[in-house]
Design a protein around this motif. Sequence first.
Motif, PDB file in Angstrom:
ATOM      1  N   ASP A 108       0.841  -1.202   0.000  1.00 14.59           N
ATOM      2  CA  ASP A 108       0.000   0.000   0.000  1.00 14.59           C
ATOM      3  C   ASP A 108       0.879   1.256   0.000  1.00 14.59           C
TER       4      ASP A 108
ATOM      5  N   SER B 225       9.541  -3.697  -7.813  1.00 14.37           N
ATOM      6  CA  SER B 225       8.830  -3.964  -9.054  1.00 14.37           C
ATOM      7  C   SER B 225       9.740  -4.774 -10.006  1.00 14.37           C
TER       8      SER B 225
ATOM      9  N   PHE C 207       1.778  -6.166  -6.654  1.00 12.42           N
ATOM     10  CA  PHE C 207       0.590  -5.324  -6.799  1.00 12.42           C
ATOM     11  C   PHE C 207       0.646  -4.090  -5.918  1.00 12.42           C
ATOM     12  N   THR C 208       0.427  -2.944  -6.522  1.00 12.50           N
ATOM     13  CA  THR C 208       0.132  -1.759  -5.725  1.00 12.50           C
ATOM     14  C   THR C 208      -1.386  -1.735  -5.558  1.00 12.50           C
ATOM     15  N   THR C 209      -1.853  -1.172  -4.458  1.00 11.59           N
ATOM     16  CA  THR C 209      -3.297  -1.230  -4.181  1.00 11.59           C
ATOM     17  C   THR C 209      -3.865   0.128  -3.783  1.00 11.59           C
ATOM     18  N   ASN C 210      -2.965   1.091  -3.522  1.00 12.22           N
ATOM     19  CA  ASN C 210      -3.440   2.351  -2.973  1.00 12.22           C
ATOM     20  C   ASN C 210      -3.297   3.456  -4.024  1.00 12.22           C
ATOM     21  N   PRO C 211      -4.350   4.253  -4.213  1.00 11.72           N
ATOM     22  CA  PRO C 211      -4.251   5.295  -5.251  1.00 11.72           C
ATOM     23  C   PRO C 211      -3.123   6.280  -4.980  1.00 11.72           C
TER      24      PRO C 211
ATOM     25  N   LYS D 140       1.272   4.347  -6.511  1.00 11.94           N
ATOM     26  CA  LYS D 140       1.443   3.477  -7.681  1.00 11.94           C
ATOM     27  C   LYS D 140       2.936   3.380  -7.999  1.00 11.94           C
TER      28      LYS D 140
ATOM     29  N   GLU E 183      -6.822  -1.549  -7.356  1.00 10.80           N
ATOM     30  CA  GLU E 183      -7.143  -0.569  -6.321  1.00 10.80           C
ATOM     31  C   GLU E 183      -7.985  -1.162  -5.196  1.00 10.80           C
TER      32      GLU E 183
ATOM     33  N   CYS F 289     -10.569  -6.299  -4.349  1.00 10.94           N
ATOM     34  CA  CYS F 289      -9.119  -6.206  -4.520  1.00 10.94           C
ATOM     35  C   CYS F 289      -8.422  -7.453  -3.970  1.00 10.94           C
TER      36      CYS F 289
ATOM     37  N   GLU G 131       1.560  -3.962 -11.199  1.00 10.13           N
ATOM     38  CA  GLU G 131       0.141  -4.047 -11.537  1.00 10.13           C
ATOM     39  C   GLU G 131      -0.634  -3.340 -10.429  1.00 10.13           C
ATOM     40  N   HIS G 132      -1.592  -2.517 -10.806  1.00 12.76           N
ATOM     41  CA  HIS G 132      -2.359  -1.783  -9.792  1.00 12.76           C
ATOM     42  C   HIS G 132      -3.763  -2.364  -9.688  1.00 12.76           C
TER      43      HIS G 132
END
Length: 652
Positions: free
Chosen positions: A341, A350, A361-365, A368, A376, A385, A373-374
Amino acid sequence: MSEEKEKKSKQINFRDMSTCEATIQMLQKAAADGVETAFSRAADMKPCPIGADAACCKHCFMGPCRLNSKDPYAKVGVCGATIDTIAARNFARSVASGGAAHTDHGMGILDVFRGVVNGTIKEFKIKDEDKLRSVAASIGIEVAGRETMDIAKDLYTELERTYTQVEGEIPFAKRVPAKTLELWRKFDIVPRGAMREIMEIMHRTHMGVDQDYENIVKQCSRTALSDGWGGSMVATELSDIMFGTPKPLVAGVNMGFLKEDQVNIIVHGHEPLLFEAMINAANDPANIDKAKAAGAQGIQLLGMCCSGAEVLGRHGIPHAGNFLSTEAVVATGAVDAMAVDVQCIMQALSTMSKCYGTRFFTTNPRGKIDGAEHIEFSDHHARECTDKIIEMAVERFKTRPGKVQIPQRRDLGIHGFSHEYVNYMLGGTFRGSYTPLNDNIINGRIRGVAGVVGCNNPRVKQDFAHVELVKELIRNNVLVVQTGCSQIALAKAGLMKPDAAVLAGDGLQEVCETVGMPPVLSLGSCVDNSRILIACAEMVRIGGLGSSIADLPVAGAAPEYYSEKAICIGQYFVASGVYTIFGVTFPSVEGTKFHKLLFEGMEEQGFGKWDFAVDPIEMAHKMIAHIDKKRAALGIMGERERKLFSMEDRRA
Ligand code: XCC
């Protein structure tokens, strides 16, 4: 990595750079695989000496201006800014950034609490009603005879002021010991809302505004306090209310908790929301069936950094390692997915993940990363998610490259000491209290209390200073409380077990054996440093150790810090009255007025003070000297009494 870099990184002796056996093994593997890490990058890049001394000003475009730290008053910047202004402004920007990170984290938790209170978020709920009531009562909200949800609504409205309030004191100022608060009022540093304080610091440090280092440092204190007693405290308290207040449990740390026959998912970062939703998803039979259909025995969740530190203490989820192990763990090849996050996530993860086929995976707006890969994460649809991440992790498990290499190190310990539990542990259900702690400090069995916290930094040997410092402190009868990556270092070193009491001096050992606690208590993530502030306030309230936090025989340290958050944490501890010592490097030039203000002047004004040492043993003895100075001022330097927890004395 280029051929030349690869050659260099193969020559690095990683044993000189880390004491974590699992990390060393994986760094060696990464180097052999031709993959670079923060360790090899640090070896390849010297820190800029001007920047390291905070003698560079790049807040406007007449510069950047570089002053000479060997002769700091010989030159000024193009605008005439002196070394004191430049260093204070740089320091202030770190406080602002670090404070923003914690308070924005707290705000994220507050957003979810609002959704829970108004019924729009179903994934989370109020789990600890007792805590809700006690937090509400602590800031003057009426709780007797009221419905939980009514109290929760009032608590939300009050706590929102921690961020948005334009004038007046933040709600948790009510928890600050009266004499400490009086000092803050005298210096006009009682924080208003964090948004205002951070905005003001950014304004003041713009070219041509605040050019008086003392005035800048005052705003550093006010902003930092809006983190410690504000944003961070809200994050801790609301996380406890929604996800449960930690109670000690046996949990494991290290890479050996990765399982070759399971789908391994690492959650790394800071806000507990992603992790809490991930726990729900990983326990969902439908997702477990998917993992089994792919040939796995199940789903293994592991934490890293502060995200991991929170769920380690709250739920006993194993922790794979601290900040400098986040790349190394990927080199095992056993991590099917890493979900992140915010904060302390190296961009290199990455690329690293691509090298080993890990799904990253990024998950937080707000966070990034190029190449990641995002997916959200939404507070309102959390499982969309987390289920997707599990699905991708299962896919990766199916195509996992045959050979994974998991270092077989597993370190068990006791985690999850909250302020509430310490109260109970020392005093029991009917007389829960810090009185026994204060008594044992007064009678000298416990010399004092030290908070050892913070990061790793590849400029110093990973975990070495944390572990040696803490060992020296407990050997000298100083009880240690910990948060963040430091606590993971000590957990790996086995000091979070009750039998580690044998390493403590006889007074502390006796107390640990009587209560059945380890000499080193793990309190959680970096925002949970607020638990240490609450503990300090409670020690003052119980009595016998002075009337302000600055009177207490306590000290704090971040021996391997790297982050701006650490600077903010240090400043709020110092402004709260705590002697605070950092290692690695310090962003000021010795002998300058700014440096003297932090290292001497603030203490003369009645606050705590900053200090610096690289060697952990020297650091320990500086902390002990401060603790002894406070003991002498309290008149409790005398002979130790050999009686423990005497009920007769208490009755008397
Ligand atoms: Fe660790 Fe919080 Fe430091 Fe980051 S900052 S390295 S303690 S994970 Ni808190």
